[in-house]
Design an enzyme around this catalytic site. Structure first.
Site, PDB file in Angstrom:
ATOM      1  N   HIS A 106       0.680  -1.049  -0.059  1.00  0.00           N
ATOM      2  CA  HIS A 106       0.064  -0.088  -0.039  1.00  0.00           C
ATOM      3  C   HIS A 106       0.866   1.232  -0.047  1.00  0.00           C
ATOM      4  CE1 HIS A 106       0.244  -0.495   4.533  1.00  0.00           C
ATOM      5  NE2 HIS A 106       0.401   0.836   4.652  1.00  0.00           N
ATOM      6  N   ASP A 137       0.764  -7.678   1.326  1.00  0.00           N
ATOM      7  CA  ASP A 137       0.964  -6.189   1.512  1.00  0.00           C
ATOM      8  C   ASP A 137       2.483  -6.012   1.702  1.00  0.00           C
ATOM      9  OD1 ASP A 137       0.479  -3.592   2.086  1.00  0.00           O
ATOM     10  OD2 ASP A 137      -0.211  -3.485   3.903  1.00  0.00           O
ATOM     11  N   SER A 219       3.671   4.504  10.546  1.00  0.00           N
ATOM     12  CA  SER A 219       4.682   3.457  10.764  1.00  0.00           C
ATOM     13  C   SER A 219       4.567   2.137   9.748  1.00  0.00           C
ATOM     14  CB  SER A 219       4.316   2.867  12.179  1.00  0.00           C
ATOM     15  OG  SER A 219       3.032   2.339  12.248  1.00  0.00           O
TER      16      SER A 219
END
Length: 1005
Positions: A106, A137, A219
């Protein structure tokens, strides 16, 4: 196994405030990966991002504050942990000439990407995506390690085998926008299903690691390390409801992908188009797992607590009619299997082959042989832009989310803009057919669109992924003149950029032919001559290819009044036709559609005059008869208008008030508004429902236009306020008669805004009793004068704020219409009261020909032009002739904080007072290099922006008003500082800073 309703990627603190950007908000830091939702919409000319911004797939991003230099540590650490933290400087893997950064998918996104990385010592280098996993991811960015000269690069070892329950870990990253933060935690479980983040991108078919580290926005992509300095997981998401719970991606698949890429081998990924979830043994038993198989699985995997269960089986996929939702997976190719990692291993090594699955279904064994497909083949790596919108084949991600087949589902519209601006959503549409030709996939869609002529109107059918039951049908005006080329973008993993090619030139528009039509009749109306005014109304649809002058919409629909049927002249609100760069469609009798063009735009009174070709219309269109006598307060009249459904409505009513008003200014986005206006209100509820209409007498004479006035933007909702008011026709007549005679009025105006003051106020402000008596004597209906409330920027030697105007050229001014004397005079002789003293002045008027935008530059995604009239109305000093009107998402302007309402004063310390000098200086800047902009905010706060040029995705395009071109504007594209041959593309719609899409932006028809 767990509730996921409040699970999403954590976002840095944000504000919904839509106030104008201030200096403090001018820069959104170095956006590295601020976590937003995946919307799957690549931009027409590419969608650039910094190490961070989205690609057009609005991926989550984090925010890195490069100004903060301290390291935030959760708590005091032992000496061992301190040594580990100092060693974990970079999340990189280094070869001799290439280094790789592991981050989230992402962050990398699946669409066009441009970005850079800032290292801990504030060195910077460009990064290029080399891999983004189709499902999981994670992604990999490449950079040249030789560009980093002042610090040693050392790789982190990926050790997925060291992730165990109870292991103490540290998350080393950029938490909540801090430059570097180190958060502590303990791994609590290894078998969590992948969190669901809503309609955007979500991982699946993998387990996640859970820990309590309390990480927040920024983060994403951070390494999760153990005390020995080994990376054991990848930070990916967490809960947003206040719980200190974080989710980490295991490193098994990232490690394999990195090894393949370093060897120069393709990263094979297999799929049977089925989503699996991990369910506990008790749930599996309820689904039909028998005791024998449970016993064998528990014996083989004593630490496991569950098994894989089919959750979604895509229709027409390899598992369709063989697998069923709720099937419990027992064996793959004869091997007991309970973990996603092993399932991925088998599928990835079997692409193009088959796998044999043994399932438990209702207590019965079921064996199936399935073909293993290529996961990369169902993950789009190209998109096509045509007519202002972008399309690609439906992705596995979206198909899986909505359980939709990937075969012949329709072409996916990832950016519903331009001609394909469907009502209700900007993405998620599956176009089923265009011009009555099916479009099951991208290739077929391209073939169909190649044959559709420019400016043609065709039928388009489409569905939305959220509602596959409903087939929507609309009529679309095809734009192949502002967006001439059909462009294809293909991902190039060698270079890290997307390559653009033109697929076809537009088919020329067909020659329009005359058509016949009749107007509807309102047989039940009591006043037939009054309702016959319907023959003087035409529907006006305006499409704006580029957002200028702060106008918030890309398409508006309303009605206009025909003032000369023989010449095709129509008067319409400027809330419908805001500026000249637009396509205008005129619909007569709900039957005949012809093109229109702007003839005149009034600078103050909210109306424009457009013209269509009357030779194409064979219908009984009637020129409206305009009253030359002002309508009076309390007078009976007939209200005739068009409601929200564009249907005619009529009611007998009375004029309740005629008062001088100024439409409120929009503080955050200055845009055209009517000032110095005598507004009419009437006693009928229809007036609030109708944005277009007239007040008409029983014999059909039009006494006033009923129009929509665009007002301010609501600071809480972000929506634009519209006012519906009447405007008396006598004020129209001088201008209209000149236009009907073939002229184009070049009006002069007093560049100021007034407000009414009553006699009690006038007396206090110094107006003598003689003047007060004269007002009462000469205008018994209006006991008022006008005070100057605001003068425009640049107004010198004239009226001042606070002046009370008594006369202009010896005429007493008690009504707005009395000020019309300004239109034809270079100077006016004025008598005013200033600071309780009566003063005579010669005040200059200004030409209105300079107030409309006639030159636009799109540079690095910022839309630049001269400050339009609304800006000059609201500001005390115009800082330069380069005003930022809008900016495009993902562009350098967006990323480096160049905000709408900013003024550009200089480029690389060279003053650029106008567009010409600005183009000269920016054309000297090489591509992909930094330059400096001296900027002034709307609120007079100076600052300096640094920006990197990106001509590949955001070329410099100039639009110049030119009546010899059919569109009225010619385009010039600059490349490497020189004019490129051929016309440039009209860029994607600029981002609307906080605006809302209205229903009036729907399709035609």
């Amino acid at each position: 196994m767990e509730q996921q309703s409040s699970t999403k990627r954590k976002q840095p603190p944000s504000s919904n405030n839509t106030d104008r950007p201030s200096k403090q908000l001018r820069r959104p830091s170095q956006q590295m990966d601020e976590e937003l939702a995946d919307s799957h919409k690549p931009h027409t000319n590419g969608f650039a991002v910094s190490a961070p911004d989205t690609n057009g797939h609005s991926s989550p991003q984090q925010s890195v504050d490069e100004e903060g230099g301290s390291i935030i540590v959760a708590a005091a650490d032992t000496a061992e942990w301190q040594a580990t933290i100092e060693k974990v400087a970079l999340w990189v893997h280094v070869d001799e000439s290439t280094a790789y950064i592991l981050t989230n998918r992402h962050v990398v996104g699946s669409g066009p990407f441009w970005g850079y990385a800032i290292f801990d010592n504030h060195e910077e280098c460009d990064v290029f995506p080399v891999y983004r996993d189709p499902v999981h991811d994670f992604g990999l960015l490449r950079f040249n390690p030789s560009k980093i000269k002042y610090m040693a690069l050392a790789p982190l070892d990926l050790r997925p085998d060291l992730a165990k329950v109870g292991v103490e870990i540290r998350v080393v990253g950029n938490d909540a926008g801090e430059k570097l933060s180190i958060l502590s935690g303990v791994i609590s479980r290894l078998d969590r299903n992948a969190p669901e983040y809503g309609e955007g991108y979500s991982d699946f078919n993998t387990n996640y690691i859970q820990a309590a580290a309390a990480a927040s926005g920024g983060s994403s992509g951070s390494p999760v390390v153990n005390i020995d300095g080994h990376a054991v997981a990848l930070q990916a998401g967490g809960r947003s409801d206040g719980a200190a719970t974080d989710y980490f991606l295991p490193l098994d698949r990232p490690l394999r992908a990195l090894q393949c890429i370093r060897k120069g081998e393709p990263v094979s990924r297999g799929t049977i188009q089925t989503q699996w979830v991990l369910k506990a043994f008790d749930e599996c038993r309820r689904l039909g797992l028998d005791a024998d198989w449970e016993s064998k699985v528990r014996a083989a995997f004593p630490k496991e607590t569950g098994m894989l269960v089919a959750e979604v089986v895509l229709p027409k996929g390899p598992g369709d009619e063989k697998l069923e939702e709720g099937d419990v997976l027992v064996q793959v190719n004869g091997e007991l299997l309970t973990q996603f990692v092993r399932l991925d291993d088998v599928l990835d090594s079997s692409v193009g082959g088959k796998v044999k699955l043994l399932l438990q279904r209702g207590g019965e064994d079921v064996t199936v042989d399935l073909d293993v497909g290529d996961l990369h083949a169902i993950t789009p790596d190209r998109f096509v832009s045509v007519a202002g919108a972008s399309f690609h084949d439906l992705s596995y991600q979206q198909a899986r989310l909505y359980a939709v087949t990937l075969k012949d589902a329709g072409v996916y519209c990832c950016e519903a803009a331009g001609s394909f601006r469907f009502e209700g959503s900007s993405s998620g549409w599956l176009v089923q057919s265009v011009d009555n030709k099916p479009t099951p996939d991208l290739n077929t869609f391209v073939d169909v669109m190649k044959g559709v002529p420019d400016r043609s109107r065709v039928v388009v059918t489409y569905k939305h992924l959220r509602d596959m039951h409903t087939l929507n049908t609309s009529i679309m005006l095809v734009d192949r003149h502002w967006h001439k080329h059909m462009r294809q973008a293909v991902r190039n993993d060698e270079t890290g950029v997307w390559d653009f090619t033109d697929l076809s030139e537009p088919v020329p528009p067909t020659t329009p032919v005359p058509r016949k039509a009749n107007f509807v009749q309102m047989a039940g109306a009591q006043h037939p001559q009054a309702v016959d005014i319907i023959r003087s109304f035409v529907r006006i649809s305006a499409s704006m290819p580029l957002k200028l002058d702060g106008f918030p919409k890309s398409r508006k629909i309303g009605f206009g009044l025909v003032i000369d049927a023989e010449k095709g002249l129509v008067v319409v609100s400027r809330a419908i036709v805001p500026y000249e760069m637009c396509d205008i469609s005129v619909t007569i009798a709900d039957s005949i559609i012809v093109d229109g063009k702007v003839v005149f735009m009034h600078p103050l009174q909210n109306y424009a005059v457009v013209q269509y070709d009357p030779s194409l219309v064979q219908a009984p269109v009637k020129s409206a008869k305009l009253a030359d006598r002002p309508i009076k307060q309390g007078e009976q009249t007939i209200f005739f208008g068009f409601n929200q459904n564009l249907r005619p409505v009529v009611a007998k009513t009375a004029v309740t008030d005629i008062t001088t008003v100024a439409i409120p200014a929009s503080a955050s986005t200055p845009r055209y508004r009517a000032v110095n206006l005598d507004a009419i209100t009437v006693d009928t509820s229809l007036s609030g429902q109708c944005g277009s209409g007239v007040l008409v007498t029983e014999d059909g004479t039009v006494q006033a236009l009923w129009m929509t006035y665009l007002g301010e933007r609501n600071g809480h909702s972000g929506k634009d306020v519209e006012y519906h008011l009447g405007f008396g026709t006598p004020a129209l007549l001088p201008v209209i008669e000149e236009i009907k005679g073939g002229g184009r009025p070049d009006l002069r105006i007093l560049n100021l805004e007034t407000q009414t003051v009553q006699m009690s106020q006038c007396r206090i402000m110094g107006v003598s009793e003689e003047w007060i008596e004269r007002v009462e004597r000469e205008d018994p209906e209006r006991h008022q004068l006008f005070m100057v409330r605001k003068v425009d920027a640049g107004n010198t030697g004239g009226l001042q704020e606070g002046d009370v105007v008594l006369t202009l050229n010896d005429k007493l001014i008690t009504r707005v219409s009395h000020m019309d004397v300004m239109y034809t005079h270079d100077t006016l002789r004025a008598v005013v009261v200033r600071k309780q003293q009566e003063v005579e002045l010669d005040i200059p008027t200004v030409p209105t020909s300079e107030l409309e935008t006639d030159r636009v530059v799109v540079f690095c995604g910022a839309v630049l032009h001269r400050p339009h009239h609304a800006v000059r109305q609201q500001i005390s000093k115009v800082h330069s002739d380069i005003y930022v009107s809008a900016r495009m998402g993902g562009s350098p302007a967006y990323m480096y904080g160049l905000a709408p309402t900013n003024f550009i004063l200089a480029v690389n310390a060279v003053p650029t007072p106008d567009i010409q000098s600005f183009l000269r200086e920016v054309n000297k800047v090489p591509d992909n290099t930094y330059f400096r902009l001296k900027v002034m905010t709307f609120d007079n706060v100076p600052w300096v922006a640094t920006m990197k040029k990106n001509e590949h995705y955001f070329p410099t395009v100039e639009f110049i008003k030119d009546g010899s071109v059919r569109e009225g504007w010619r385009r010039v594209t600059y490349e490497d500082g020189k004019v490129r041959k051929g016309e440039g593309e009209c860029l994607p719609n600029a981002a609307d800073e906080g605006g809302a899409t209205g229903a009036d932006e729907g399709m035609e028809g």
